[in-house]
Design a protein around this motif. Sequence first.
Motif, PDB file in Angstrom:
ATOM      1  N   TYR A 194      11.742  19.761  -8.338  1.00  0.00           N
ATOM      2  CA  TYR A 194      11.813  20.543  -7.338  1.00  0.00           C
ATOM      3  C   TYR A 194      11.029  21.795  -8.278  1.00  0.00           C
ATOM      4  N   SER A 195      10.833  21.944  -9.473  1.00  0.00           N
ATOM      5  CA  SER A 195      10.615  23.208  -9.425  1.00  0.00           C
ATOM      6  C   SER A 195       8.729  23.187  -9.217  1.00  0.00           C
ATOM      7  N   LEU A 196       8.163  22.048  -9.384  1.00  0.00           N
ATOM      8  CA  LEU A 196       6.964  22.087  -9.167  1.00  0.00           C
ATOM      9  C   LEU A 196       6.992  21.747  -7.452  1.00  0.00           C
ATOM     10  N   GLU A 197       7.653  21.140  -7.022  1.00  0.00           N
ATOM     11  CA  GLU A 197       7.463  21.380  -5.337  1.00  0.00           C
ATOM     12  C   GLU A 197       8.322  21.439  -4.653  1.00  0.00           C
ATOM     13  N   GLY A 198       9.284  22.161  -4.992  1.00  0.00           N
ATOM     14  CA  GLY A 198      10.051  22.994  -3.466  1.00  0.00           C
ATOM     15  C   GLY A 198      11.552  22.455  -3.392  1.00  0.00           C
ATOM     16  N   GLN A 199      12.304  22.542  -2.935  1.00  0.00           N
ATOM     17  CA  GLN A 199      13.831  21.646  -2.553  1.00  0.00           C
ATOM     18  C   GLN A 199      13.369  20.845  -1.546  1.00  0.00           C
ATOM     19  N   ASP A 200      12.017  21.724  -0.460  1.00  0.00           N
ATOM     20  CA  ASP A 200      12.110  20.531   0.677  1.00  0.00           C
ATOM     21  C   ASP A 200      11.482  19.187   0.377  1.00  0.00           C
ATOM     22  N   PHE A 201      10.846  18.741  -0.605  1.00  0.00           N
ATOM     23  CA  PHE A 201       9.741  17.880  -0.878  1.00  0.00           C
ATOM     24  C   PHE A 201      10.401  16.295  -1.110  1.00  0.00           C
ATOM     25  N   GLN A 202       9.469  15.941   0.127  1.00  0.00           N
ATOM     26  CA  GLN A 202       9.576  14.358   0.255  1.00  0.00           C
ATOM     27  C   GLN A 202       9.290  13.716  -0.426  1.00  0.00           C
ATOM     28  N   TYR A 203      10.133  13.293  -1.445  1.00  0.00           N
ATOM     29  CA  TYR A 203       9.119  11.999  -2.279  1.00  0.00           C
ATOM     30  C   TYR A 203       9.021  10.471  -2.480  1.00  0.00           C
ATOM     31  N   LYS A 204       7.808  10.323  -2.586  1.00  0.00           N
ATOM     32  CA  LYS A 204       7.781   9.090  -2.194  1.00  0.00           C
ATOM     33  C   LYS A 204       7.608   7.996  -3.487  1.00  0.00           C
ATOM     34  N   GLN A 205       8.279   7.418  -3.412  1.00  0.00           N
ATOM     35  CA  GLN A 205       8.405   6.280  -4.222  1.00  0.00           C
ATOM     36  C   GLN A 205       7.646   5.724  -4.492  1.00  0.00           C
ATOM     37  N   MET A 206       7.289   5.527  -5.646  1.00  0.00           N
ATOM     38  CA  MET A 206       5.945   4.313  -5.921  1.00  0.00           C
ATOM     39  C   MET A 206       6.256   2.843  -6.390  1.00  0.00           C
ATOM     40  N   PHE A 207       7.412   2.341  -6.501  1.00  0.00           N
ATOM     41  CA  PHE A 207       7.567   1.383  -6.572  1.00  0.00           C
ATOM     42  C   PHE A 207       8.493   1.019  -5.082  1.00  0.00           C
ATOM     43  N   GLY A 208       7.906   1.625  -4.173  1.00  0.00           N
ATOM     44  CA  GLY A 208       9.024   1.804  -3.059  1.00  0.00           C
ATOM     45  C   GLY A 208       7.693   0.952  -1.426  1.00  0.00           C
ATOM     46  N   THR A 209       8.231   0.849  -0.594  1.00  0.00           N
ATOM     47  CA  THR A 209       7.218   0.031   0.343  1.00  0.00           C
ATOM     48  C   THR A 209       6.190   0.373   0.728  1.00  0.00           C
ATOM     49  N   GLU A 210       6.084   2.039   0.887  1.00  0.00           N
ATOM     50  CA  GLU A 210       4.596   2.151   1.526  1.00  0.00           C
ATOM     51  C   GLU A 210       3.055   2.683   0.208  1.00  0.00           C
ATOM     52  N   VAL A 211       3.750   2.778  -1.073  1.00  0.00           N
ATOM     53  CA  VAL A 211       2.462   3.130  -1.806  1.00  0.00           C
ATOM     54  C   VAL A 211       2.539   1.507  -2.061  1.00  0.00           C
ATOM     55  N   ARG A 212       3.407   0.516  -2.364  1.00  0.00           N
ATOM     56  CA  ARG A 212       3.233  -1.353  -2.496  1.00  0.00           C
ATOM     57  C   ARG A 212       2.354  -1.880  -1.131  1.00  0.00           C
ATOM     58  N   ASN A 213       1.575  -1.378  -0.372  1.00  0.00           N
ATOM     59  CA  ASN A 213       1.295  -1.977   0.744  1.00  0.00           C
ATOM     60  C   ASN A 213      -0.627  -1.098   0.551  1.00  0.00           C
ATOM     61  N   LEU A 214      -0.257   0.344  -0.374  1.00  0.00           N
ATOM     62  CA  LEU A 214      -1.162   0.333  -0.708  1.00  0.00           C
ATOM     63  C   LEU A 214      -1.736  -0.329  -1.501  1.00  0.00           C
ATOM     64  N   VAL A 215      -0.938  -0.579  -2.561  1.00  0.00           N
ATOM     65  CA  VAL A 215      -1.385  -1.588  -3.893  1.00  0.00           C
ATOM     66  C   VAL A 215      -2.092  -3.137  -3.033  1.00  0.00           C
ATOM     67  N   LEU A 216      -1.308  -3.305  -1.882  1.00  0.00           N
ATOM     68  CA  LEU A 216      -2.170  -4.047  -1.734  1.00  0.00           C
ATOM     69  C   LEU A 216      -3.650  -4.211  -1.296  1.00  0.00           C
ATOM     70  N   LYS A 217      -3.446  -3.317  -0.175  1.00  0.00           N
ATOM     71  CA  LYS A 217      -4.897  -2.890  -0.083  1.00  0.00           C
ATOM     72  C   LYS A 217      -5.415  -2.592  -0.839  1.00  0.00           C
ATOM     73  N   LEU A 218      -5.887  -2.064  -2.074  1.00  0.00           N
ATOM     74  CA  LEU A 218      -6.807  -1.783  -3.147  1.00  0.00           C
ATOM     75  C   LEU A 218      -6.983  -3.384  -3.250  1.00  0.00           C
ATOM     76  N   ALA A 219      -5.874  -3.837  -4.186  1.00  0.00           N
ATOM     77  CA  ALA A 219      -5.899  -5.705  -4.364  1.00  0.00           C
ATOM     78  C   ALA A 219      -7.400  -5.848  -3.214  1.00  0.00           C
ATOM     79  N   GLN A 220      -6.982  -6.015  -1.880  1.00  0.00           N
ATOM     80  CA  GLN A 220      -7.949  -6.538  -0.674  1.00  0.00           C
ATOM     81  C   GLN A 220      -9.053  -5.622  -1.582  1.00  0.00           C
ATOM     82  N   LEU A 221      -9.037  -4.672  -1.219  1.00  0.00           N
ATOM     83  CA  LEU A 221     -11.007  -4.263  -1.323  1.00  0.00           C
ATOM     84  C   LEU A 221     -11.580  -4.900  -3.178  1.00  0.00           C
TER      85      LEU A 221
END
Length: 752
Positions: free
Chosen positions: A534-561
């Motif tokens: 919160y000190s770096l991004e503010g209390q309204d920050f929407q955290y994106k989990q590194m081991f969540g589904t969205e980032v996992r899909n990015l990793v799969l795209k990178l693997a495909q690339l």
Amino acid sequence: MAGPHLQQPSFLLATLKADCVNKPFIQRCHDLETVIEELPAKELHGIFPWLVESIFGSLDGIIVGWNLRCLQGRTNPTEYSVALDFLDPSGPMMKLVYKLQAEEYRYDFPVSYLPGPVKASIHEQVLPECSLYHNKVQFPSSGGLGLNLALNPFEYYMFYFAISLITQKNSPATHHVSPSNSAYFILVDTYLKCFLPTEGSVLPPPSSNPGGAIPSPTPRSPAVPFTSYGMHHTSLLKRHIAHQPSVNADPASQEIWRSETLLQIFVEMWLHHYSLEMYQKMQSPHVKLEVLHYRLSISSKHHGSPAQSSYQALHAYQESFKPTEEHVLVVRLLVKHLHAFSNSLKPEPLSPSAHSHTASPLEEFKRVVIPRFVQEKLYIFLQHCFGHWPLDASFRAVLEMWLSYLQPWRYAPEKPPQSAEPLPRSVSEKWAAFIQENLLMYTKLFVGFLNRALRTDLVSPKNALMVFRVAKVFAQPNLAEMILKGEQLFLEPELVIPHRQHRLFMTPTLGGSFFSSWPSTITDASFKVKSHVYSLEGQDFQYKQMFGTEVRNLVLKLAQLICQAQQTAKSISDHSAETLASQSFFSWFRFTPSEMNGSYTGNDLDETGQDSIKKTDEYLEKALEYLCQIFKLNEAQLTQVMMKCGTAPDENGKKQLPDCIESEDGLILTPLGRYQIINGLRRFEVQYQGDTELQPIRSYENATLVRLLFRLSSALNERFADQMDVLCSREDFVGSLCRYHLTNPHLVQKIR
């Protein structure tokens, strides 16, 4: 007697300026050393600003000075050694600084040359959080519009030294030197080792008076009323000096003052730069309310000039901040040394009696140096670089600086146990607190790197190496588990944290002092992680989990690339082998068979050959393996990624179409498909269907000769058309021979 004495500094300054034109560099340094040793501080006071500017250059970049960033030992060994000796912490220049420091002189530094965010806040009459600026801002005595900082000699010297890295970046000679071998780079390393020592304490400054001490800066009354950002952080200097008289200054206080001042100046000058959006985002709601109340309370007329509006102040510093590769390398040197400095902290004694003794100021400084002075500004600096740096191999400098910060264990004094097999070193649990309190450095910046990697050409060995480096660092045993634990702590529900304490999230942690009252250890750790985010991004920050589904899909795209890049590298390798094996008669005419079909099959790899292709394949193969370890990708997921890479290449990819997707308007090229066409790796089968005699002239053909022969052919056809038609219509051998040589077989077949 008073008149000549007052004119002497002007005469001395004029003499030294003349020497700059008439005497060689080595002689000038020797003369300056003599002047500093023999003359008193009262006479040296007038030449100090000129001398600092003549060494480090002017703030506007017009005067280059000694050009320390281009001065190297291999090209100018004599001047290199003389400059380093003169500017050494125990050299003549620092002796001059300490001599003037003893007399408590002050020198004006214009606010207009400070980093953009600091300049904007000061013009808004909002004091920045950094204690470096407190009690120093002054209006000019002449009543002008410019603001100045009243700095002591040590601060003035270090301000110029640090900011010369930014202001002198347009020097043309810097493109031909190695930054890590320059005199400037060596001086940064020397100053860090002297004032932030990993062993022992800071050497005391030399004193001109036997038994005397150089005074620490005394508190001064502010010349302009300011309101401060958020909660004010008490300086370590104020805590330990307690505003003692300068004559009885404690040596421990002296060492912490110089250490803290040096670090604050380096961080402010090198890292305190970011965009307008980030500047607005970092202002917490209670700070904006505080500023609003202050503006309503002040008069519309202050010292003869109206207060600057918020909009004007915010837009006043929209300078194009583009850090250079040398800038990033110097910041990386700072990060590595701070890790070593922080890790040199003596372990806390286990016995209560030993713990009762107060730690030295330097030891306490080591405890809070990274979270308090560096973390926030380095995070914003890295975000700026990740978002604005060009998509080329020069990003490697930013990447290595980021990876250096993520691995403090590399700079720990303990050595890893020697083993027969070079197994990867597991990250100890003792670093869990550091990882949790720097969670965004690991997770959000990793997502930022993924987005960059998905837009780069991974066939290039340098880009493939960067993906490999990041994957290798994050695949260190136990690191991914500790990052996941930090994410879980952040996502824990806030069940026991009182609502009244939420505003503490807006303040960076000061080493755990806020958390002593919480009953549960888990709650303490969770609160620290939330405070960091919160000190770096503010209390309204929407955290994106590194081991969540969205980032996992990015990793799969990178693997495909990665898989596609491996296929492309193989196609380039096979094509290069074919080209080398098919050297023919055409090579005598300076063109090869690949040019006969009008396509270009060049690539960055052509310059370095098969070795680079092999390196690319190795980097990508290991990177894919590490990504599977980090995100627990199984064989089924990898097989699916392989299938998405497209149809298997036919004849080493020569007949495969470029990568594209189907839409209502037909096929649309993907970025990979555009790259394949530009580099001649794949192409659509486009055939010319018009008159073959009128098709475009090829690049390998002689245009003049083609046009002359076409005119000759047309003239012959017009003059002898009837005779050739009669000959071709005969049914005997002569007719067959004429039809074969005088007609276009493809055209005849098309007519039939």
